[in-house]
Design a protein around this motif. Structure first.
Motif, PDB file in Angstrom:
ATOM      1  N   VAL A  21       0.845  -1.195   0.000  1.00  0.00           N
ATOM      2  CA  VAL A  21       0.000   0.000   0.000  1.00  0.00           C
ATOM      3  C   VAL A  21       0.885   1.251   0.000  1.00  0.00           C
ATOM      4  CG1 VAL A  21      -1.824   1.217   1.259  1.00  0.00           C
ATOM      5  CG2 VAL A  21      -1.750  -1.284   1.278  1.00  0.00           C
ATOM      6  N   ARG A  50      -2.503 -11.903  -4.748  1.00  0.00           N
ATOM      7  CA  ARG A  50      -3.047 -10.830  -3.922  1.00  0.00           C
ATOM      8  C   ARG A  50      -4.531 -11.019  -3.585  1.00  0.00           C
ATOM      9  NH1 ARG A  50      -5.377  -5.890  -3.486  1.00  0.00           N
ATOM     10  NH2 ARG A  50      -6.325  -6.032  -5.540  1.00  0.00           N
ATOM     11  N   VAL A  54      -5.144 -14.487   2.548  1.00  0.00           N
ATOM     12  CA  VAL A  54      -5.589 -13.987   3.850  1.00  0.00           C
ATOM     13  C   VAL A  54      -4.374 -13.996   4.779  1.00  0.00           C
ATOM     14  CG1 VAL A  54      -7.138 -14.281   5.821  1.00  0.00           C
ATOM     15  CG2 VAL A  54      -7.929 -14.894   3.522  1.00  0.00           C
ATOM     16  N   VAL A  63       1.766  -5.889  14.087  1.00  0.00           N
ATOM     17  CA  VAL A  63       0.311  -5.886  13.902  1.00  0.00           C
ATOM     18  C   VAL A  63      -0.107  -4.967  12.756  1.00  0.00           C
ATOM     19  CG1 VAL A  63      -0.181  -4.047  15.571  1.00  0.00           C
ATOM     20  CG2 VAL A  63      -1.918  -5.768  15.080  1.00  0.00           C
ATOM     21  N   PHE A  64       0.706  -3.918  12.497  1.00  0.00           N
ATOM     22  CA  PHE A  64       0.289  -2.928  11.493  1.00  0.00           C
ATOM     23  C   PHE A  64       0.472  -3.396  10.065  1.00  0.00           C
ATOM     24  CE2 PHE A  64       1.052  -0.446  15.356  1.00  0.00           C
ATOM     25  CZ  PHE A  64      -0.239   0.001  15.533  1.00  0.00           C
ATOM     26  N   TYR A  66      -1.515  -4.805   8.336  1.00  0.00           N
ATOM     27  CA  TYR A  66      -2.695  -4.540   7.495  1.00  0.00           C
ATOM     28  C   TYR A  66      -2.737  -3.122   6.959  1.00  0.00           C
ATOM     29  CZ  TYR A  66      -4.510  -3.860  12.310  1.00  0.00           C
ATOM     30  OH  TYR A  66      -4.680  -3.529  13.627  1.00  0.00           O
ATOM     31  N   ASP A  67      -1.897  -2.237   7.483  1.00  0.00           N
ATOM     32  CA  ASP A  67      -1.819  -0.902   6.894  1.00  0.00           C
ATOM     33  C   ASP A  67      -0.932  -0.890   5.638  1.00  0.00           C
ATOM     34  OD1 ASP A  67      -3.449   0.197   8.781  1.00  0.00           O
ATOM     35  OD2 ASP A  67      -1.814   0.871  10.095  1.00  0.00           O
ATOM     36  N   TYR A  68      -0.138  -1.926   5.482  1.00  0.00           N
ATOM     37  CA  TYR A  68       0.876  -1.915   4.424  1.00  0.00           C
ATOM     38  C   TYR A  68       0.657  -2.934   3.319  1.00  0.00           C
ATOM     39  CZ  TYR A  68       3.292   0.892   7.889  1.00  0.00           C
ATOM     40  OH  TYR A  68       3.605   1.869   8.789  1.00  0.00           O
ATOM     41  N   ILE A  69       0.102  -4.086   3.660  1.00  0.00           N
ATOM     42  CA  ILE A  69      -0.049  -5.144   2.658  1.00  0.00           C
ATOM     43  C   ILE A  69      -1.494  -5.127   2.171  1.00  0.00           C
ATOM     44  CG2 ILE A  69       0.310  -7.584   2.123  1.00  0.00           C
ATOM     45  CD1 ILE A  69       2.861  -6.219   3.047  1.00  0.00           C
ATOM     46  N   ASP A  70      -1.680  -5.052   0.864  1.00  0.00           N
ATOM     47  CA  ASP A  70      -3.009  -4.834   0.300  1.00  0.00           C
ATOM     48  C   ASP A  70      -3.758  -6.161   0.121  1.00  0.00           C
ATOM     49  OD1 ASP A  70      -5.167  -3.538  -0.725  1.00  0.00           O
ATOM     50  OD2 ASP A  70      -4.306  -3.168  -2.707  1.00  0.00           O
ATOM     51  N   VAL A  71      -3.941  -6.858   1.230  1.00  0.00           N
ATOM     52  CA  VAL A  71      -4.691  -8.127   1.200  1.00  0.00           C
ATOM     53  C   VAL A  71      -5.616  -8.159   2.420  1.00  0.00           C
ATOM     54  CG1 VAL A  71      -2.806  -9.391   0.063  1.00  0.00           C
ATOM     55  CG2 VAL A  71      -2.948  -9.380   2.564  1.00  0.00           C
ATOM     56  N   ASP A  72      -6.550  -9.120   2.437  1.00  0.00           N
ATOM     57  CA  ASP A  72      -7.401  -9.328   3.622  1.00  0.00           C
ATOM     58  C   ASP A  72      -6.529  -9.776   4.794  1.00  0.00           C
ATOM     59  OD1 ASP A  72      -9.566  -8.699   2.109  1.00  0.00           O
ATOM     60  OD2 ASP A  72     -10.600 -10.623   2.333  1.00  0.00           O
ATOM     61  N   VAL A  73      -6.792  -9.212   5.958  1.00  0.00           N
ATOM     62  CA  VAL A  73      -5.989  -9.576   7.129  1.00  0.00           C
ATOM     63  C   VAL A  73      -6.878  -9.734   8.364  1.00  0.00           C
ATOM     64  CG1 VAL A  73      -4.145  -8.845   8.720  1.00  0.00           C
ATOM     65  CG2 VAL A  73      -3.927  -8.367   6.275  1.00  0.00           C
ATOM     66  N   ALA A  74      -6.606 -10.805   9.114  1.00  0.00           N
ATOM     67  CA  ALA A  74      -7.229 -10.983  10.426  1.00  0.00           C
ATOM     68  C   ALA A  74      -6.182 -10.701  11.494  1.00  0.00           C
ATOM     69  CB  ALA A  74      -7.752 -12.407  10.590  1.00  0.00           C
TER      70      ALA A  74
ATOM     71  N   ALA C  75     -13.832 -15.860  10.939  1.00  0.00           N
ATOM     72  CA  ALA C  75     -13.404 -14.744  10.087  1.00  0.00           C
ATOM     73  C   ALA C  75     -13.503 -15.120   8.607  1.00  0.00           C
ATOM     74  CB  ALA C  75     -11.977 -14.327  10.428  1.00  0.00           C
ATOM     75  N   LEU C 203     -13.283 -12.627   5.460  1.00  0.00           N
ATOM     76  CA  LEU C 203     -11.987 -12.529   4.787  1.00  0.00           C
ATOM     77  C   LEU C 203     -11.869 -13.687   3.803  1.00  0.00           C
ATOM     78  CD1 LEU C 203      -9.737 -11.673   7.869  1.00  0.00           C
ATOM     79  CD2 LEU C 203     -10.982 -10.115   6.346  1.00  0.00           C
ATOM     80  N   GLY C 205     -10.255 -13.226   0.640  1.00  0.00           N
ATOM     81  CA  GLY C 205      -9.412 -12.744  -0.453  1.00  0.00           C
ATOM     82  C   GLY C 205     -10.105 -11.561  -1.099  1.00  0.00           C
ATOM     83  N   CYS C 206      -9.326 -10.556  -1.524  1.00  0.00           N
ATOM     84  CA  CYS C 206      -9.945  -9.285  -1.910  1.00  0.00           C
ATOM     85  C   CYS C 206     -10.245  -9.203  -3.403  1.00  0.00           C
ATOM     86  CB  CYS C 206      -9.063  -8.122  -1.452  1.00  0.00           C
ATOM     87  SG  CYS C 206      -7.374  -8.202  -2.086  1.00  0.00           S
ATOM     88  N   ARG C 209     -12.891  -6.442  -4.817  1.00  0.00           N
ATOM     89  CA  ARG C 209     -13.287  -5.493  -3.767  1.00  0.00           C
ATOM     90  C   ARG C 209     -12.023  -5.023  -3.045  1.00  0.00           C
ATOM     91  NH1 ARG C 209     -12.083  -8.218   0.715  1.00  0.00           N
ATOM     92  NH2 ARG C 209     -12.797 -10.335   1.099  1.00  0.00           N
ATOM     93  N   ARG C 211      -9.409  -4.504   0.025  1.00  0.00           N
ATOM     94  CA  ARG C 211      -9.050  -5.409   1.114  1.00  0.00           C
ATOM     95  C   ARG C 211      -9.849  -5.066   2.363  1.00  0.00           C
ATOM     96  NH1 ARG C 211      -5.350  -1.253   1.733  1.00  0.00           N
ATOM     97  NH2 ARG C 211      -4.489  -0.872   3.824  1.00  0.00           N
ATOM     98  N   GLN C 212     -10.109  -6.051   3.195  1.00  0.00           N
ATOM     99  CA  GLN C 212     -10.783  -5.759   4.464  1.00  0.00           C
ATOM    100  C   GLN C 212     -10.134  -6.531   5.600  1.00  0.00           C
ATOM    101  OE1 GLN C 212     -14.717  -6.417   3.034  1.00  0.00           O
ATOM    102  NE2 GLN C 212     -14.727  -8.618   3.473  1.00  0.00           N
ATOM    103  N   HIS C 213     -10.418  -6.065   6.814  1.00  0.00           N
ATOM    104  CA  HIS C 213      -9.745  -6.597   7.995  1.00  0.00           C
ATOM    105  C   HIS C 213     -10.750  -7.039   9.037  1.00  0.00           C
ATOM    106  CE1 HIS C 213      -6.595  -3.443   6.650  1.00  0.00           C
ATOM    107  NE2 HIS C 213      -6.392  -4.594   6.034  1.00  0.00           N
ATOM    108  N   VAL C 214     -10.355  -8.038   9.818  1.00  0.00           N
ATOM    109  CA  VAL C 214     -11.103  -8.407  11.014  1.00  0.00           C
ATOM    110  C   VAL C 214     -10.176  -8.126  12.180  1.00  0.00           C
ATOM    111  CG1 VAL C 214     -11.897 -10.377  12.359  1.00  0.00           C
ATOM    112  CG2 VAL C 214     -12.636 -10.125   9.988  1.00  0.00           C
ATOM    113  N   LYS C 215     -10.553  -7.148  13.017  1.00  0.00           N
ATOM    114  CA  LYS C 215      -9.614  -6.747  14.059  1.00  0.00           C
ATOM    115  C   LYS C 215     -10.327  -6.108  15.232  1.00  0.00           C
ATOM    116  CE  LYS C 215      -8.344  -2.193  12.182  1.00  0.00           C
ATOM    117  NZ  LYS C 215      -8.002  -1.384  13.347  1.00  0.00           N
TER     118      LYS C 215
END
Lengths: 259, 183, 358
Positions: A21, A50, A54, A63-64, A66-74, C75, C203, C205-206, C209, C211-215
């Motif tokens: 990102v 991409r 997940v 933890v951050f 998800y701010d940098y990698i443009d994929v779904d993250v839990a 998730a 979640l 795979g994006c 759409r 990307r989205q997060h569960v957090k």
């Protein structure tokens, strides 16, 4: 200017990976998370994953993700990323699933989860960033803290008689039958970065080929909590850290020979 | 009508099986029924017991402090349950393993049946002693119809052992006839 | 419907197994767990049945791992369940807090045993506080369902999945060894979904759409405060819409028993005996422990002489009863920690309260 010279300025030799990102990094100067992120993003792009990926973020600076990698993250509780990744992978075996964990997360509080995920041969990929300290909480002693290293909770230096020894996760996990690939890399020189990329590619391939659990341990820096200038931090990785935590491939499954 | 029974003996005597059979028979007759087995650590003491409650109305407690009846297949179970049985209740003991002289209480309707001996000598398999005792209990109390028990045997006996169903029917019948002759 | 047909549909099964049948009927295809008495029938049933219908059973290395397997599968947008007993549920509290914070649905079954600590395997209702007040950190709530029969083990399992999805929140079934181990006939009423199972937040795979997060981490400005109020509104909605209880002979009752689960089941026998003697006894049986039927309790408190709270602990729901009514002088308590009250005991208590000899 000759045509040849013009080429030199129009040929693209560097681009932001599609999966990275475009945001300003919050990591400290000299921290290697940014390098590891880039390698991760480049490898996701390399395999065209991409939209099928997940990621699982851990607790700590990592933890951050998800701010940098443009994929779904839990986001997982501290140390539990391999368990969360197990739940994702079992529910969606067709997705590419990775965790991104620090050394406190993976090698202390999450030891059980990572060992059992590896032992099950869970078909996930773990990127493990070892900077010998708890970065986010202010530089406390980690399971990977070097002997004699002073931290905010080992102010007199780590003493093996009291705190035991720095734990070698890449070697430990390589002993498990379920582990398909285990390697330790560093990112302190361009040559090391190229090798690290090769290792991450191999780890990805293991999952893509359904060979089982794969892990790449990154020796990383934390200049802020080490109290070092970034260049001195690089030297520490190349010196005492690489001596105690040798770089290399500890296990590489060549074929699906685990049945 | 509501009735209940505690069945108890050694593990392996088939206590839980006769409890299940009685319960399923009651269900087939359209009645309310609960079955509660001993579980967990109690299973490791070598004893097995279960409580069955049968009723025409909604059943409250599946566990009974003072049972209306007991089927006792071994000595330790007599010690444990004898004091609990309600006055005027039914007690069926396996005389092959339990000494009737130890019963003592005169306020119970006692039936002492040599269940092991009948199972071994008449039916042909000592493993069916509990089935003999169940036949006797059902004859004595009328908790369910004998025919329903016969009909429900395939539901508690796995396919692998279904050839033994006729033997089980015989065991129930022998227990029934003993109880009728010792009323 | 003739009797024969009705009989035909009844199944004779353990409560623990009926939960599994209900969960599978509700579309649950993922179960993770770790062995502990007295709930092992649940993982045993799921390990035998899920693989035959395309589902996944996985035994975890601990309950800590279990709840995080659950988190990951939830998730991913799938219906997923676990079960355990007291000590194991304690280990899941961290994960439950994360799931509540991350707004992830799942069904967690507690076939509770005696505590504290390793306690024992005797039936107990000592986990009421942990379940109803929620034992994890940060302040969250979840629907807690208290079955008192094998029929309810089946039907409340289905309801728990719908409530979890409706609120994007974990839901708990709080049982005990009696209702888990007992067998009785129940009717396999078909599952009728009451909520949409579409999960656009999952979640997966994006593709196509962003990307989205569960957090559950909210560091910026007042984001966590905003998030807390959002969650709070959800819990208020549960209290408005999800209260469930059984009114057992309360019409005209002078003594109202208040009990849930096995304690309520046993109380029914005692109330039947008391009513045959002309004692005007009835029972309010909370089926949802959260949300608690507090308004209903206050209505009943106005009409009766005595509220007899019965629990298999030393008084936990008792606090919610007290918080729901101003008639504190009407409240009596019968507690049996780590043991089941017998119908005889409760009957004796009812006779005493009615002014009859024992």
């Amino acid at each position: 200017m000759t045509d040849r010279g013009k080429d030199r300025f129009t040929k693209k030799v560097y681009a932001r990976p599609k999966s990275l990102v475009d945001v300003k990094s919050h990591f400290c100067p000299g921290c290697h998370h940014g390098i590891a992120h880039r390698i991760l993003a480049e490898t996701i792009d390399h395999f065209g994953l991409r939209e099928q990926t997940v990621g699982v973020a851990c607790v700590g600076c990592a933890v951050f993700l998800y701010d940098y990698i443009d994929v779904d993250v839990a986001e997982a509780p501290h140390g539990r990323a391999p368990a969360v990744a197990t739940g994702v992978k079992r529910a969606q075996p067709d997705k590419f699933v990775f965790t991104y964990q620090g050394d406190g997360d993976l090698a202390a509080i999450g030891t059980s989860e990572v060992i059992h995920a590896a032992n099950r041969g869970e078909n996930i990929t773990v990127l493990f960033v070892n900077n010998t300290t708890y970065g986010m909480t202010g530089g406390q002693m980690a399971p990977t803290t070097m002997l004699g290293q002073k931290t905010s909770t080992s102010p007199y230096g780590r003493d093996f008689r009291k705190d035991g020894y720095p734990i070698k996760m890449a070697e430990l996990l390589a002993t498990l039958e379920g582990t398909a690939y285990s390697a330790r890399v560093a990112t302190s020189t361009p040559a090391q970065i190229r090798k690290a990329k090769e290792a991450v590619k191999k780890a990805f391939e293991m999952q893509i080929k359904e060979m089982g659990f794969s892990i790449v341990e990154f020796l990383s820096t934390c200049p802020t909590n080490w109290g070092m200038k970034p260049l001195d931090a690089q030297k520490r990785v190349l010196g005492e850290m690489s001596e105690y935590f040798p770089l290399g491939v500890y296990k590489e499954r060549k074929q699906a020979d685990f049945l | 009508m509501t009735t209940d029974v505690i069945m108890a003996g050694f593990g392996g005597q088939g206590i839980l099986m006769i409890g299940n059979l009685l319960s399923i028979a009651a269900m087939e007759e359209g009645r309310h029924v609960t079955y509660f087995p001993a579980y967990g650590v109690e299973m490791r003491g070598g004893t097995a017991n279960c409580t069955v409650v049968l009723s025409d109305e909604e059943i409250g407690s599946p566990v009974v402090g003072r049972p209306r009846a007991c089927v006792v297949m071994n000595g330790p179970s007599l010690d444990r349950y004898l004091p609990a049985i309600r006055e005027g209740g039914d007690l069926v003991i396996n005389r092959s393993l339990v000494d009737p002289a130890k019963v003592g209480r005169k306020d119970l309707r006692l039936l002492a049946i040599p269940a092991n001996d009948i199972a071994r000598e008449v039916v042909g398999s000592q493993q069916l002693a509990s089935m003999v005792a169940l036949g006797a209990y059902v004859q004595r109390t009328g908790a369910v119809r004998m025919q329903t028990l016969f009909d429900c045997l395939p539901k508690v006996i796995s396919k692998k052992y279904e050839k033994f169903i006729p033997l089980n029917v015989n065991a129930l019948k022998e227990g029934e006839s003993f109880a009728r002759n010792h009323a | 419907m003739n009797v024969a047909a009705r009989v035909e549909q009844r199944v004779f099964m353990k409560g623990n197994e009926a939960i599994c049948v209900g969960a599978i009927a509700a579309g649950c295809r993922f179960y993770y767990g770790y062995p502990i008495t007295p709930q092992n029938d649940i993982p045993e049933y799921m390990s035998a049945h899920l693989p035959t219908i395309g589902g996944t059973f996985l035994q975890a290395e601990s309950e800590v791992a279990t709840i995080n397997f659950i988190l990951g599968t939830s998730a991913s947008g799938k219906r997923v369940m676990t079960s355990s007993s007291g000590p194991g549920i304690s280990l899941m509290q961290e994960g439950l807090s994360y799931m509540a914070g991350s707004e992830l649905p799942a069904v967690v079954v507690n076939i509770s045993r005696s505590g504290p600590g390793l306690g024992g395997i005797a039936p107990s209702q000592g986990d009421y506080f942990q379940a109803v007040k929620c034992g994890g950190h940060g302040g969250y709530r979840m629907p807690v369902l208290a079955p008192h029969s094998v029929q309810e083990m089946y039907s409340l399992a289905m309801l728990a999945f719908d409530l979890a999805d409706k609120y994007r929140n974990p839901a708990m079934i709080l049982g005990d060894a009696i209702v888990g181990q007992m067998k009785e006939p129940f009717t396999q009423t078909p599952y009728v979904p009451t909520v949409s199972q579409e999960k656009p937040w999952a979640l997966t795979g994006c593709a196509g759409r962003p990307r989205q997060h569960v957090k559950s981490l909210y560091l910026k400005d007042n984001a966590i405060e905003v998030h807390n109020w959002k969650l709070h509104r959800k819990y208020l909605k549960m209290q408005e819409e999800e209260v469930r209880y059984e009114d057992y002979h309360l019409d005209g009752a002078k003594i109202a028993v208040v009990a849930f689960g096995t304690a309520a089941r046993v109380s029914k026998t005692a109330i039947q005996w008391a009513r045959r003697e002309g004692i005007a006894a009835g029972m309010l049986r909370p089926i949802t422990l959260f949300p608690f039927p507090g308004a209903q309790l206050e209505e009943i408190a106005k009409r009766v002489d005595v509220l007899l709270v019965i629990e298999m602990n030393t008084g936990q729901m008792l606090e919610d009863v007290k918080a729901s009514t101003t008639f504190h002088d009407k409240i009596r308590f019968l507690g049996k920690p780590c043991a089941m009250p017998t119908p005889e005991e409760i009957h004796g208590e009812l006779r005493k309260l009615a002014g009859r000899g024992r």
